[in-house]
Enzyme design. Sequence first.
Site, PDB file in Angstrom:
ATOM      1  N   TYR A  68       0.827  -1.204   0.000  1.00  0.00           N
ATOM      2  CA  TYR A  68       0.000   0.000   0.000  1.00  0.00           C
ATOM      3  C   TYR A  68       0.869   1.265   0.000  1.00  0.00           C
ATOM      4  CZ  TYR A  68      -4.562  -2.315   0.292  1.00  0.00           C
ATOM      5  OH  TYR A  68      -5.689  -3.043   0.014  1.00  0.00           O
ATOM      6  N   SER A  69       0.634   2.193   0.921  1.00  0.00           N
ATOM      7  CA  SER A  69       1.279   3.508   0.826  1.00  0.00           C
ATOM      8  C   SER A  69       2.761   3.508   1.185  1.00  0.00           C
ATOM      9  CB  SER A  69       0.543   4.522   1.694  1.00  0.00           C
ATOM     10  OG  SER A  69      -0.681   4.887   1.087  1.00  0.00           O
ATOM     11  N   THR A  70       3.292   2.402   1.653  1.00  0.00           N
ATOM     12  CA  THR A  70       4.744   2.317   1.791  1.00  0.00           C
ATOM     13  C   THR A  70       5.389   2.539   0.424  1.00  0.00           C
ATOM     14  OG1 THR A  70       4.529   0.862   3.707  1.00  0.00           O
ATOM     15  CG2 THR A  70       6.641   0.822   2.572  1.00  0.00           C
TER      16      THR A  70
END
Length: 405
Positions: A68-70
């Site tokens: 995801y937003s990593t």
Amino acid sequence: MTVRVHGICAPGFEGVRAEFERSFAERDELGASVAATLGGEVVVDLWGGDADRSGTRPWERDTLVNVYSTTKGMTALCAHLLADRGELDLDAPVARYWPRFAQAGKGDIPVRWLLSHRAGLIAPGEPMAPGAAYDWEKVTEALAATAPWWRPGTAQGYHAVTFGFLVGEVVRRVSGLSLGEFLRAEVTGPLGADVHVGTPESEHGRCADLAPPVSGAGGAGAARSTFGDAPKPPVGGLDDHPMAPVTLALHYVPLGDVNSAAYRSAELPAANGHATARGLAAVYAELACGRLLSPGALERLRTRQSEEDEPDLVLGAATPLAESWPWGLGYMLNQYGQAGPNPRAFGHGGMGGSYAFADPENRVSYAYTMNRMGAGTSGEDLRSVHLVGALYRALRERGAVPEQG
């Protein structure tokens, strides 16, 4: 449940293994990996559990998973590489590189506001049809035509999905390569780091399936139901729709089945990086050790762009813990010690619990990936927090005393 953990820990770092094992026994871990480096050398590289809910596929050394937003940390790095080479001016208007972006009064928005979540473009002006997220031109054209949801530069609001399209389109126009291609050519390929934005079909067999949280709190399932009930706020204001910031991103640009081949192959540079913890830690190790970017660029990317105690219009509405999260240029600055004791550490986390960071003062990098979604956006998911704590206890005990600011 007893789960066999594989991999290595350097002498003195056994406490990280103990916490990792405890995550399986006590914290509902399904499958996961954790890695850390010190001075560019691997000191932790562990994995274990299952790559699917049925327990038919063990988590292997090279298992990839959606983080995801990593992913945003990798996307921001691409922009900083171009800026460091003098090919991209972070203070120049986005429209210099992307002329159609100037529509709807956006001609003066600088590139740095894209990186610092200050552009007011948390969603397109109109909801997009299912599957549209996989059409790069369609999404970027929609964003170019959209009027900002608030006056750009006056407030920060987490651009959960659009960050990748906005920054990625600037990278594409400057370099001639898509974000995923640029990342592979300039960073992950030369490093041999197993991180992908736009995962080749040949690698899909290595991908773990994401699983909902045991408790039902947080994670992908909760996000889908929340975003799916989104109201349609008017462009230009949020006052009449207090929940609009929370519900816009996935409702307006629905991502679809995150375990599907279509999702894995697409380039969604804010949300669908697939990686091993080892691969993410390898990239952040380069930053922690002063490689990849010049000292000036390293300082620039972790210079605070938020005002003191400035609320985040999106994260603040979603969870009080992140109400005033401080942003650098594309990176989460260390807060609440989630990246250890050094306030100068920086990185990015992802919905569900994944996290990766660099601590340049102590030449440390760290990454954690998993497939059991947790309450990662609410501060209730402590799996990574426990691992980071064990890592820094080991560093203190061996005399690598962390910077305290």
